[in-house]
Design a protein around this motif. Structure first.
Motif, PDB file in Angstrom:
ATOM      1  N   LEU A   1       3.221   2.306 -11.919  1.00 10.08           N
ATOM      2  CA  LEU A   1       3.063   2.007 -10.491  1.00 10.08           C
ATOM      3  C   LEU A   1       2.503   0.594 -10.279  1.00 10.08           C
ATOM      4  CD1 LEU A   1       1.695   5.394  -9.097  1.00 10.08           C
ATOM      5  CD2 LEU A   1       3.767   4.233  -8.317  1.00 10.08           C
ATOM      6  N   LEU A   2       1.544   0.215 -11.112  1.00  5.86           N
ATOM      7  CA  LEU A   2       0.958  -1.120 -10.997  1.00  5.86           C
ATOM      8  C   LEU A   2       1.998  -2.204 -11.297  1.00  5.86           C
ATOM      9  CD1 LEU A   2      -2.489  -0.503 -12.745  1.00  5.86           C
ATOM     10  CD2 LEU A   2      -2.169  -1.145 -10.341  1.00  5.86           C
ATOM     11  N   ILE A   3       2.795  -1.991 -12.319  1.00  3.12           N
ATOM     12  CA  ILE A   3       3.828  -2.969 -12.677  1.00  3.12           C
ATOM     13  C   ILE A   3       4.871  -3.068 -11.566  1.00  3.12           C
ATOM     14  CG2 ILE A   3       5.755  -3.421 -14.279  1.00  3.12           C
ATOM     15  CD1 ILE A   3       3.875  -2.224 -16.498  1.00  3.12           C
ATOM     16  N   ALA A   4       5.222  -1.941 -10.973  1.00  2.00           N
ATOM     17  CA  ALA A   4       6.197  -1.934  -9.871  1.00  2.00           C
ATOM     18  C   ALA A   4       5.673  -2.706  -8.656  1.00  2.00           C
ATOM     19  CB  ALA A   4       6.538  -0.499  -9.479  1.00  2.00           C
ATOM     20  N   ALA A   5       4.337  -2.753  -8.486  1.00  2.00           N
ATOM     21  CA  ALA A   5       3.727  -3.497  -7.368  1.00  2.00           C
ATOM     22  C   ALA A   5       3.560  -4.977  -7.696  1.00  2.00           C
ATOM     23  CB  ALA A   5       2.369  -2.893  -7.021  1.00  2.00           C
ATOM     24  N   ASP A   6       4.179  -5.408  -8.813  1.00  2.00           N
ATOM     25  CA  ASP A   6       4.137  -6.799  -9.267  1.00  2.00           C
ATOM     26  C   ASP A   6       2.769  -7.240  -9.761  1.00  2.00           C
ATOM     27  OD1 ASP A   6       6.466  -8.082  -9.699  1.00  2.00           O
ATOM     28  OD2 ASP A   6       6.778  -8.727  -7.656  1.00  2.00           O
ATOM     29  N   VAL A   7       1.984  -6.273 -10.230  1.00  2.00           N
ATOM     30  CA  VAL A   7       0.717  -6.626 -10.867  1.00  2.00           C
ATOM     31  C   VAL A   7       0.995  -7.271 -12.233  1.00  2.00           C
ATOM     32  CG1 VAL A   7      -1.378  -5.623 -11.890  1.00  2.00           C
ATOM     33  CG2 VAL A   7      -0.631  -4.909  -9.622  1.00  2.00           C
ATOM     34  N   GLY A   8       2.158  -6.951 -12.816  1.00  2.00           N
ATOM     35  CA  GLY A   8       2.545  -7.549 -14.091  1.00  2.00           C
ATOM     36  C   GLY A   8       2.034  -6.735 -15.275  1.00  2.00           C
ATOM     37  N   HIS A   9       2.741  -6.815 -16.404  1.00  2.00           N
ATOM     38  CA  HIS A   9       2.414  -6.014 -17.598  1.00  2.00           C
ATOM     39  C   HIS A   9       1.007  -6.303 -18.118  1.00  2.00           C
ATOM     40  CE1 HIS A   9       6.254  -4.016 -18.530  1.00  2.00           C
ATOM     41  NE2 HIS A   9       6.797  -5.057 -17.923  1.00  2.00           N
ATOM     42  N   ARG A  10       0.690  -7.582 -18.255  1.00  2.00           N
ATOM     43  CA  ARG A  10      -0.584  -7.953 -18.878  1.00  2.00           C
ATOM     44  C   ARG A  10      -1.779  -7.484 -18.048  1.00  2.00           C
ATOM     45  NH1 ARG A  10      -0.997 -14.060 -20.783  1.00  2.00           N
ATOM     46  NH2 ARG A  10       0.939 -13.410 -21.785  1.00  2.00           N
TER      47      ARG A  10
ATOM     48  N   GLU B   1      -0.968  10.688 -19.954  1.00  2.47           N
ATOM     49  CA  GLU B   1       0.208  10.784 -19.082  1.00  2.47           C
ATOM     50  C   GLU B   1      -0.088  10.144 -17.711  1.00  2.47           C
ATOM     51  OE1 GLU B   1       3.045  14.163 -17.013  1.00  2.47           O
ATOM     52  OE2 GLU B   1       1.720  14.773 -18.652  1.00  2.47           O
ATOM     53  N   THR B   2      -1.287  10.440 -17.174  1.00  4.17           N
ATOM     54  CA  THR B   2      -1.703   9.859 -15.891  1.00  4.17           C
ATOM     55  C   THR B   2      -1.805   8.347 -16.002  1.00  4.17           C
ATOM     56  OG1 THR B   2      -2.986  11.840 -15.397  1.00  4.17           O
ATOM     57  CG2 THR B   2      -3.501   9.885 -14.108  1.00  4.17           C
ATOM     58  N   LEU B   3      -2.390   7.863 -17.085  1.00  3.36           N
ATOM     59  CA  LEU B   3      -2.551   6.425 -17.274  1.00  3.36           C
ATOM     60  C   LEU B   3      -1.206   5.717 -17.392  1.00  3.36           C
ATOM     61  CD1 LEU B   3      -5.604   6.313 -19.721  1.00  3.36           C
ATOM     62  CD2 LEU B   3      -5.574   5.653 -17.308  1.00  3.36           C
ATOM     63  N   GLN B   4      -0.248   6.395 -18.041  1.00  7.96           N
ATOM     64  CA  GLN B   4       1.089   5.805 -18.175  1.00  7.96           C
ATOM     65  C   GLN B   4       1.768   5.695 -16.801  1.00  7.96           C
ATOM     66  OE1 GLN B   4       3.473   7.567 -21.280  1.00  7.96           O
ATOM     67  NE2 GLN B   4       5.301   6.433 -20.666  1.00  7.96           N
ATOM     68  N   GLU B   5       1.645   6.745 -16.008  1.00 10.53           N
ATOM     69  CA  GLU B   5       2.215   6.723 -14.650  1.00 10.53           C
ATOM     70  C   GLU B   5       1.547   5.642 -13.800  1.00 10.53           C
ATOM     71  OE1 GLU B   5       2.952  10.390 -12.379  1.00 10.53           O
ATOM     72  OE2 GLU B   5       2.550  11.467 -14.260  1.00 10.53           O
TER      73      GLU B   5
ATOM     74  N   LYS C   1       0.833  -1.204   0.000  1.00 10.03           N
ATOM     75  CA  LYS C   1       0.000   0.000   0.000  1.00 10.03           C
ATOM     76  C   LYS C   1       0.872   1.260   0.000  1.00 10.03           C
ATOM     77  CE  LYS C   1      -3.806   2.048   2.699  1.00 10.03           C
ATOM     78  NZ  LYS C   1      -3.213   3.318   3.090  1.00 10.03           N
ATOM     79  N   LYS C   2       1.829   1.309   0.922  1.00 13.68           N
ATOM     80  CA  LYS C   2       2.663   2.517   1.050  1.00 13.68           C
ATOM     81  C   LYS C   2       3.566   2.707  -0.159  1.00 13.68           C
ATOM     82  CE  LYS C   2       2.899   3.645   5.926  1.00 13.68           C
ATOM     83  NZ  LYS C   2       3.607   3.487   7.199  1.00 13.68           N
ATOM     84  N   ALA C   3       4.136   1.598  -0.630  1.00 18.93           N
ATOM     85  CA  ALA C   3       5.085   1.699  -1.740  1.00 18.93           C
ATOM     86  C   ALA C   3       4.409   2.079  -3.050  1.00 18.93           C
ATOM     87  CB  ALA C   3       5.840   0.386  -1.896  1.00 18.93           C
ATOM     88  N   PHE C   4       3.179   1.600  -3.262  1.00 16.25           N
ATOM     89  CA  PHE C   4       2.579   1.784  -4.584  1.00 16.25           C
ATOM     90  C   PHE C   4       1.153   2.332  -4.574  1.00 16.25           C
ATOM     91  CE2 PHE C   4       5.532  -1.841  -4.691  1.00 16.25           C
ATOM     92  CZ  PHE C   4       6.527  -1.255  -5.461  1.00 16.25           C
ATOM     93  N   PHE C   5       0.268   1.733  -3.760  1.00 20.37           N
ATOM     94  CA  PHE C   5      -1.146   2.088  -3.881  1.00 20.37           C
ATOM     95  C   PHE C   5      -1.476   3.461  -3.301  1.00 20.37           C
ATOM     96  CE2 PHE C   5      -1.402  -2.189  -5.309  1.00 20.37           C
ATOM     97  CZ  PHE C   5      -2.516  -2.223  -6.134  1.00 20.37           C
ATOM     98  N   ASP C   6      -0.684   3.929  -2.330  1.00 24.94           N
ATOM     99  CA  ASP C   6      -0.875   5.312  -1.869  1.00 24.94           C
ATOM    100  C   ASP C   6      -0.533   6.284  -3.000  1.00 24.94           C
ATOM    101  OD1 ASP C   6      -1.778   4.550   0.573  1.00 24.94           O
ATOM    102  OD2 ASP C   6       0.023   5.079   1.708  1.00 24.94           O
ATOM    103  N   GLY C   7       0.524   5.933  -3.760  1.00 29.68           N
ATOM    104  CA  GLY C   7       0.904   6.754  -4.918  1.00 29.68           C
ATOM    105  C   GLY C   7      -0.154   6.727  -6.000  1.00 29.68           C
ATOM    106  N   ILE C   8      -0.779   5.568  -6.176  1.00 28.48           N
ATOM    107  CA  ILE C   8      -1.850   5.413  -7.165  1.00 28.48           C
ATOM    108  C   ILE C   8      -3.048   6.286  -6.783  1.00 28.48           C
ATOM    109  CG2 ILE C   8      -3.610   3.765  -7.983  1.00 28.48           C
ATOM    110  CD1 ILE C   8      -1.314   1.633  -7.979  1.00 28.48           C
TER     111      ILE C   8
ATOM    112  N   ALA D   1      -1.733  -5.177 -15.613  1.00 31.83           N
ATOM    113  CA  ALA D   1      -1.716  -3.707 -15.517  1.00 31.83           C
ATOM    114  C   ALA D   1      -2.338  -3.091 -16.778  1.00 31.83           C
ATOM    115  CB  ALA D   1      -0.285  -3.208 -15.333  1.00 31.83           C
ATOM    116  N   SER D   2      -2.005  -3.628 -17.937  1.00 35.03           N
ATOM    117  CA  SER D   2      -2.560  -3.111 -19.204  1.00 35.03           C
ATOM    118  C   SER D   2      -4.082  -3.281 -19.237  1.00 35.03           C
ATOM    119  CB  SER D   2      -1.944  -3.848 -20.400  1.00 35.03           C
ATOM    120  OG  SER D   2      -0.570  -3.612 -20.446  1.00 35.03           O
ATOM    121  N   TRP D   3      -4.560  -4.432 -18.723  1.00 35.10           N
ATOM    122  CA  TRP D   3      -6.004  -4.693 -18.693  1.00 35.10           C
ATOM    123  C   TRP D   3      -6.701  -3.676 -17.790  1.00 35.10           C
ATOM    124  CZ3 TRP D   3      -9.358  -6.156 -14.693  1.00 35.10           C
ATOM    125  CH2 TRP D   3     -10.625  -6.584 -15.101  1.00 35.10           C
ATOM    126  N   ILE D   4      -6.113  -3.402 -16.617  1.00 34.91           N
ATOM    127  CA  ILE D   4      -6.703  -2.431 -15.679  1.00 34.91           C
ATOM    128  C   ILE D   4      -6.738  -1.041 -16.302  1.00 34.91           C
ATOM    129  CG2 ILE D   4      -6.332  -1.233 -13.466  1.00 34.91           C
ATOM    130  CD1 ILE D   4      -5.142  -3.925 -12.415  1.00 34.91           C
TER     131      ILE D   4
END
Length: 293
Positions: A42-51, A34-38, A15-22, A53-56
């Motif tokens: 953040l989602l990929i950095a939280a180990d949500v994975g590329h596929r 630009e917001t969507l790219q950022e 949460k602190k590392a990624f989802f608070d930033g989200i 994260a792209s779907w979300i």
């Protein structure tokens, strides 16, 4: 402390590392590229994975909601929700617990046994990880601690023979549930997946439909490696659900989203600590709330 509080505490690093930033990013309500790219980064950095994260991101892009945080909450809920009931209709019901060594398999077997016993069910644990003397010993210690029968052979014995004896014991004593602890790797040239399939064939001959559940234990701290493991086990032994452990020790809690999205496997339990009560049935709502509260 209630389990939801423990779950919140367990997901605090993610949460602190990624989802608070989200949440901060989406607070403005502005959804431009630009917001969507950022957000995707953040989602990929939280180990949500590329596929995943792209779907979300694609879902958020389509919805263009005036309340993107609420929109994200609903998207994550949709992704994680599903039927996570256990099939306990066997006589006895047989649960095979699989996964790599170090994922928390043996401890998960014991915690499940303790919880079933608390529900009034009689349980047998099978020490079928015969390739590690430590695993056999660990299960025996748990058996004494929680007052549960453990069927064990010596180190190096045939794992399928242990499972066979455990199910036969349960049938003869009228026990409700058999939980089988399996190996996560072999010290021999034998193929691990073939050994697991042999266990499953053996118990299937003794009780119709067995194993009724095959639960894959994933250590959340392994991140994307957990997804690779889940794919291999799912292809080999018909995994019916996931147990995600050690969520309290990682900032990679997003892996739960990746595994559920990419493999479609229901998350049945999550673990956030060492105690028996720290393994609980998975609730998508509680999980999302813990990340976005």
């Amino acid at each position: 402390m209630g389990f939801f509080e423990k779950l919140k505490q367990g997901l605090e690093k993610t949460k602190k590392a990624f989802f608070d930033g989200i949440k901060q990013l989406l607070k403005s309500g502005r959804i431009d590229e630009e917001t969507l790219q950022e957000l995707e980064e953040l989602l990929i950095a939280a180990d949500v994975g590329h596929r995943t994260a792209s779907w979300i991101i694609e879902r958020i892009r389509q919805e263009r909601s005036n309340d993107p945080i609420s929109s994200l909450r609903n998207i994550l809920l949709e992704l994680l929700e599903g039927n996570n009931d256990l099939n306990l209709n066997g006589s006895p019901s047989v649960i095979s617990v699989v996964g790599v060594n170090g994922s928390g398999k043996t401890t998960t077997v014991a915690k499940l046994a303790a919880q079933f016993q608390a529900m009034g069910k009689s349980v047998v644990m099978a020490a079928a990880d015969t390739f590690r003397a430590a695993a056999i010993e660990q299960l025996k210690i748990w058996g004494e601690r929680i007052g549960c029968t453990v069927i064990a052979h010596s180190e190096g014995a045939d794992p399928a023979a242990v499972a066979y004896d455990a199910v036969n014991h349960a049938k003869s004593k009228g026990k409700d549930v058999v939980i089988i602890d399996t190996a996560g790797r072999l010290h021999t040239k034998k193929n691990l997946m073939e050994e697991l399939r042999k266990i499953h064939r053996t118990v299937g001959k003794l009780t119709e439909g067995a194993p009724h559940e095959t639960l894959l234990v994933i250590d959340a701290t392994t991140g994307q490696n957990g997804l690779v493991q889940a794919r291999v086990f799912k292809d080999a032994v018909n995994v019916t659900g996931l147990v995600i452990t050690k969520l309290d020790g990682t900032a990679k809690g997003g892996i739960a989203l990746a595994i559920k999205h990419e493999l479609g496997l229901p998350i049945k339990f999550v673990g956030v600590g060492e105690e028996v009560e720290d393994l609980k049935r998975f609730s998508a709502r509680e999980f999302v709330e813990a990340l976005l509260s």
